[in-house]
Design a protein around this motif. Structure first.
Motif: not given
Length: 232
Positions: A46-65
Motif C-alpha cells: 500500500l505505501p509503495s503504491y502511494m509512491a508509485m501513484i505520485l511518481a506517475i503524476g509528478g514525474i510522468a504526467a506533469l512535465p508534458g503538461i
C-alpha cells in the motif's frame, strides 16, 4: 488566493478528464493490489503504491503538461495578466497532489475494507511523508520540463525516468525481490526515500533521514528547475 483555488480546480478537472491519468493513477494501482492480494504481507504494497501513484503524476504526467503550456505560449500570455505563470505551475502541483491523494485513498480503502489490511500505525508521519513525496516528484517533473525542448520530448523523458524508478525504488514491486545489484542502484534513487518514508509511516518506526532527504531533493530540484526553466 481565490484565483489560485480556481486555477487548481481547473487543473484538477483537466487531469480528471484525462483517461490516461485516471487509469494509471487510480485503476492501475488497484489492479496491482488485486493481483497481489494473496500475499501474506499485503500491507507492504500500500505505501509503495502511494509512491508509485505520485511518481506517475509528478514525474510522468506533469512535465508534458507544463511543456505544453510553454509550447502553446500560455505561460507567456499569463505573464502580462494578474495571474502569474508561477501561480499556474503551483496550481498544477496542487492538482497533482489532490489526484495522487484520490488514487491513494482508493487503494488504501480497498486494501483495508476488502483485504483486511491494518490501518497505518503512524498516520501523521505517513501524511508528512506523502506530502513531501508529492512535492519531490513534482520538483523532478519540473526539472524534466525545464530541460525538454518540446512537449513530446518532455512526455518521453518523463516516462523514461519514471518507469525504471518505480521498479528499482520498490514502488511497483518490493525491492526485497530484486537482485542485489539492482537494489544497490535503487538505494540512490529519490523515489526510494519516498517508499521508505511511507512504509515507516504505515507499519514501521518513523525516522528522520528519509524525510530530510526528501526535503533536500525538493530544494535542489526546485532550484535547478528555477534556474533552467524557459518560460517561452
Amino acid at each position: 488566493m481565490r484565483a489560485f483555488v480556481q486555477l487548481s480546480l481547473n487543473e484538477l478537472r483537466l487531469l480528471a478528464r484525462d483517461p490516461g491519468s485516471l487509469f494509471f493513477m487510480v485503476a492501475f494501482p488497484l489492479m496491482l493490489l488485486v493481483l497481489n492480494s494473496g500475499n501474506k504481507r499485503l500491507e507492504i504494497f500500500l505505501p509503495s503504491y502511494m509512491a508509485m501513484i505520485l511518481a506517475i503524476g509528478g514525474i510522468a504526467a506533469l512535465p508534458g503538461i507544463v511543456a505544453t503550456y510553454r509550447e502553446r505560449k500560455v505561460l507567456r500570455r499569463l505573464a502580462v495578466t494578474p495571474i502569474s505563470p508561477v501561480m499556474l505551475l503551483g496550481a498544477q502541483v496542487a492538482a497533482q497532489m489532490v489526484m495522487g491523494l484520490a488514487g491513494s485513498l482508493v487503494v488504501i480503502g480497498a486494501g483495508m475494507v476488502v483485504f483486511g489490511v491494518a490501518p497505518p500505525a503512524h498516520p501523521l508521519p505517513l501524511v508528512l511523508a506523502f506530502a513531501l513525496s508529492a512535492l519531490m516528484t513534482c520538483a523532478i517533473g519540473f526539472v524534466i520540463a525545464a530541460v525538454a525542448p518540446r512537449a513530446r520530448t518532455a512526455d518521453l523523458l518523463g516516462l523514461m525516468v519514471m518507469f525504471p524508478m518505480i521498479f528499482l525504488a520498490g514502488a511497483a514491486i518490493p525491492r526485497e525481490g530484486l537482485p542485489v545489484a539492482l537494489r544497490t542502484v535503487g538505494d540512490y534513487l529519490p523515489l526510494t526515500q519516498a517508499v521508505t518514508a511511507m512504509r515507516e509511516g504505515w507499519f514501521g518506526t518513523p525516522a528522520a533521514p528519509p524525510l530530510l532527504l526528501l526535503t533536500g531533493i525538493i530544494i535542489v530540484c526546485t532550484a535547478i528547475a528555477a534556474f533552467t526553466f524557459r518560460w517561452e
